[in-house]
Write an enzyme that holds these catalytic residues in place. Structure first.
Site, mmCIF file in Angstrom:
data_model
loop_
_atom_site.group_PDB
_atom_site.id
_atom_site.type_symbol
_atom_site.label_atom_id
_atom_site.label_comp_id
_atom_site.label_asym_id
_atom_site.label_seq_id
_atom_site.Cartn_x
_atom_site.Cartn_y
_atom_site.Cartn_z
ATOM 1 C CE1 TYR A 92 -4.090 1.235 -0.594
ATOM 2 C CE2 TYR A 92 -3.637 2.695 1.248
ATOM 3 C CZ TYR A 92 -4.435 2.171 0.330
ATOM 4 O OH TYR A 92 -5.532 3.134 -0.300
ATOM 5 N NE ARG B 175 -7.948 11.710 -3.439
ATOM 6 C CZ ARG B 175 -8.035 11.628 -1.915
ATOM 7 N NH1 ARG B 175 -8.919 12.161 -1.143
ATOM 8 N NH2 ARG B 175 -7.394 10.224 -1.586
ATOM 9 C CE LYS C 287 -8.084 2.143 2.492
ATOM 10 N NZ LYS C 287 -7.472 3.277 2.661
ATOM 11 C CD GLU D 186 -9.475 4.339 0.075
ATOM 12 O OE1 GLU D 186 -8.508 4.799 0.181
ATOM 13 O OE2 GLU D 186 -10.543 3.858 0.943
ATOM 14 C CG ASP D 187 -7.823 7.094 -3.533
ATOM 15 O OD1 ASP D 187 -8.056 7.570 -2.281
ATOM 16 O OD2 ASP D 187 -6.775 6.343 -3.590
ATOM 17 C CG ASP E 198 -10.329 4.438 4.950
ATOM 18 O OD1 ASP E 198 -10.869 4.288 6.010
ATOM 19 O OD2 ASP E 198 -9.447 4.502 4.349
ATOM 20 C CG ASP E 199 -10.298 8.487 0.547
ATOM 21 O OD1 ASP E 199 -9.165 8.011 0.900
ATOM 22 O OD2 ASP E 199 -10.926 8.047 -0.605
ATOM 23 C CG ASN F 34 -0.086 8.764 1.905
ATOM 24 O OD1 ASN F 34 1.093 8.775 2.511
ATOM 25 N ND2 ASN F 34 -1.217 8.593 2.491
#
Length: 556
Positions: free
Chosen positions: A102, A154, A172, A243-244, A266-267, A416
Site C-alpha cells: 500500500y 483521485r 486496501k 475509496e479515492d 475511508d478518505d 501521500n
C-alpha cells in the site's frame, strides 16, 4: 478430501487447475496424500515444505528485488499464486511489507498499472457495460463480505489514474486481511471505469482502461446508482467502502447511500478517525487537553473536512459547544482561510468558515486571500494538519512561527505518497529544535536530534478501517454510524505508547497491528450495538465472534 481444495460449488479442482486458484494453492506444501488425491504427483518437486520454509524462500526472493516497484510486483504475483503464503509473509514482516503493498509504493504501482498488469483480480465495471452490471456481478461465484470500490479519479495525491486506480482497492483489501483478519475469499476489489481526464494515460498505447474522457454529471450519478442497486441485489449484506473519489463526488455519494446499505468512505471517515485518535494521543503526550487546542487544517478536500468534522465532534464531547469548537478550527483551501466574508464557498465548506467579525483584530487584509502564514501568526495554533498533496506546503518560516508560541507544536503532514508530503519530519524537528510532535501519512525513518531519537508515527488508515470491517462482520452491523468511528478513534488513542512515554511513537508498532485491530474492533462493535445497528450480545460472545472473524494464514 474437502476444505482447502473445494470449489464454492462443492466440486474439486485437480492438477494444474488447483495451482491456478490462489485461495486453494499450497504449492510445495501439498502433502504426499494431497498430491496423490488431487493429481499433483510429478507436477511438484519431491520435497514437501512447511509454510515457514515457503515464507523464508519467498522473503529471500523479495529481498533481492532491485527497487520498491519490483518488490510490489513480486508481492502481487505471489498474492495471485498463493494467498495463504502471501499473507503469512506479510504478517511475519509487516513493517517492511505494508509500504510495498500500500502507501507509498502503491501510488507508483497505480501510475504504472497498465505496464505491470499480469492477471485479472477484481471487477472492472466500465461505462460501456452500464446495462450489464447485474450480469457481471451475478457471475461472481462466491459470497462477498467486503467490497472496496474506486472510480480512480483521485488516487492518493496523484490525481486521476483511470483504470490504474484498481491498485487501490486491491491494496486496501490486502490490509483488511492482513490487519483485520477478513478472509481474502470474501473480499472483492471493484473499479468503476468512467474514463479518465489524464491525457498521459489516454496517450499511453498500453493503457488498459476505457479510452474516453470522464463521464460526469447526471450520467455519472446514474451509473453509481446502477452500481449500488446491482451490489444490493447480489450482495445485500455487504460492507461497501468508497475509496479515492474526488471530493465533489465523495460527499454526495456518502450522504446518498449511507442509510441504504452498510457503507463508509475511508478518505472521509477513516482518515478522520485515525487522525483524531492520533491527535488525541499527541495532545495527551504533550500534557494538554483537546478543548484547549487551536487547530489549522491545510486542505479542504474530503479528508480535511472529515478530519475537522470529527475533531469538532470530539471537542463537543469534551464540553465545548459546536460554535466554540468550530471557532478553534481554521480551514484553508487553495484560496486561503475559509471565512464567511468569502462568496465562493459551497455548502460543504460553509460550516467550516470562520466568522469574519472574529478576525477583525488580525494584522492582515481580510479582503484578500488569508494565507497559512497569516493564520499561524494570528491564530497561534498548536496543531497543524496538512492534506494538500503539495510537497513543501509547510514552509520553514511558518513552522518556526508556530514553534514560538506552542510548547510542543503538533504537526501532521499527511499527504501521500512520500513525494507529496507537506514537510519532512527531519525538517520539522530541526526547525522547532526538537519540540515538534509528528505523525505522517507515509512511513519515515526515526530522526535523531541532539541526542534524542524521535520515532515518527505513520498516521495510517490501516489502524482503523480493517478493525471497522472486523467489527461490522462480527456483529452483523447493518449500518456504519459516526459513533462507531468516534469509538475507533478513542480506542486507538488508548493504545498509544506515548501515553506512557512522551518520547515514544504516537502509534503502536505495525508488528502489533492484529492486536490493535482486535482492541479497536471490540470498541466499534460495542458502539454499533449501542447505536442500535447491531443486535446485542454478551461481552464474552462479542469477543468470541471477533476472534472467530479474524482469519489466520495457515494451511488447513
Amino acid at each position: 478430501m474437502t476444505g482447502p481444495t473445494t470449489n464454492g460449488d462443492g466440486t474439486h479442482k485437480r492438477g494444474v487447475a488447483l495451482f491456478e486458484d490462489p485461495l486453494l494453492n499450497k504449492g510445495t506444501a501439498f502433502t504426499h496424500e494431497e498430491r496423490r488425491q488431487f493429481g499433483l504427483l510429478g507436477l511438484l518437486p519431491p520435497h514437501i515444505d512447511t509454510l515457514q520454509e515457503q515464507v523464508t524462500r519467498a522473503y529471500d526472493a523479495f529481498s533481492i528485488k532491485p527497487n520498491n516497484l519490483e518488490k510490489h510486483i513480486f508481492l502481487r504475483q505471489l498474492q495471485d499464486e498463493n494467498e495463504t503464503l502471501f499473507y503469512r509473509l506479510l504478517l511475519d514482516h509487516v513493517e517492511e511489507m505494508m509500504p510495498m503493498v500500500y502507501t507509498p509504493v502503491v501510488g507508483e504501482a497505480c501510475q504504472e498499472f497498465s505496464h505491470i498488469y499480469r492477471r485479472p483480480r477484481g471487477v472492472f465495471l466500465s461505462y460501456p457495460n452500464r446495462d450489464l452490471l447485474d450480469t457481471i456481478l451475478a457471475e461472481i461465484d462466491r459470497d462477498i463480505d467486503v467490497i472496496v470500490v474506486t472510480d480512480g479519479e483521485r488516487i492518493l495525491g496523484l490525481g486521476d489514474q483511470g483504470a490504474g486506480g484498481m491498485g487501490i482497492p486491491i491494496g486496501k483489501l490486502s490490509l483488511y486481511t492482513l490487519c483485520g483478519g477478513i478472509h481474502p475469499a470474501r473480499t472483492l476489489p471493484i473499479l468503476l471505469d468512467l474514463g479518465t481526464n489524464n491525457q498521459e494515460r489516454l496517450d499511453d498505447p498500453r493503457y488498459i482502461g476505457w479510452r474516453h474522457e470522464r463521464i460526469k454529471g447526471e450520467e455519472y450519478d446514474a451509473f453509481v446508482e446502477a452500481f449500488v442497486e446491482a451490489v444490493l441485489k447480489r450482495f445485500p449484506d455487504v460492507l461497501l467502502q468508497w475509496e479515492d473519489f474526488a471530493s465533489v463526488d465523495a460527499y454526495p455519494i456518502l450522504e446518498r447511500y449511507r442509510d441504504r446499505l452498510c457503507t463508509f468512505n475511508d478518505d472521509i471517515q477513516g482518515t478522520a478517525a485515525v487522525t483524531t485518535g492520533t491527535i488525541l494521543a499527541a495532545i495527551a503526550a504533550g500534557g494538554g487537553t483537546l478543548e484547549e487546542q487551536s487547530i489549522v487544517m491545510l486542505g479542504a478536500g474530503s479528508a480535511g473536512i472529515g478530519i475537522t468534522d470529527q475533531l469538532v465532534a470530539a471537542m463537543v464531547r469534551q464540553g465545548l459547544s459546536e460554535e466554540e469548537a468550530h471557532a478553534r478550527c481554521y480551514m484553508l483551501d487553495i484560496d486561503g482561510l475559509l471565512h464567511d466574508g468569502r462568496t465562493d464557498l459551497d455548502a460543504v465548506h460553509k460550516p467550516h468558515a470562520q466568522k469574519r467579525a472574529a478576525l477583525a483584530d488580525w494584522d492582515c487584509d481580510l479582503d484578500k486571500p488569508v494565507g497559512l502564514a497569516d493564520v499561524v501568526r494570528n491564530a497561534r495554533p498548536t496543531v497543524l494538519v496538512g492534506v494538500t498533496g503539495q510537497a513543501g506546503a509547510f514552509p520553514e518560516a511558518v513552522v518556526r512561527e508556530m514553534a514560538k508560541h506552542a510548547a510542543r507544536p503538533i504537526f501532521f503532514p499527511l499527504s501521500n505518497p512520500t513525494s507529496r508530503v507537506e514537510a519532512t519530519p527531519k525538517d520539522l524537528i530541526e526547525w522547532t529544535d526538537g519540540k515538534a510532535i509528528i505523525a505522517t501519512g507515509s512511513p519515515f525513518d526515526p530522526v535523531d536530534h541532539k541526542g534524542v531519537r524521535h520515532v515518527i508515527a505513520q498516521c495510517n488508515n490501516s489502524y482503523i478501517f480493517p478493525a471497522m470491517g472486523t467489527a461490522i462482520l462480527a456483529v452483523g452491523a447493518r449500518r456504519v454510524t459516526d459513533g462507531m468511528f468516534m469509538a475507533a478513534a478513542e480506542a486507538l488513542r488508548d493504545t498509544s505508547p506515548a501515553l506512557k512515554d512522551p518520547t515514544a511513537s504516537l502509534l503502536p508498532p505495525l508488528e502489533a497491528i492484529r492486536d490493535v485491530s482486535r482492541h479497536i474492533a471490540v470498541a466499534v462493535a460495542r458502539q454499533a450495538q449501542g447505536d442500535g445497528v447491531a443486535d446485542p450480545c454478551s461481552a464474552e460472545e462479542l469477543e468470541q465472534r471477533i476472534d472467530e472473524t479474524m482469519w489466520m494464514p495457515d494451511y488447513a
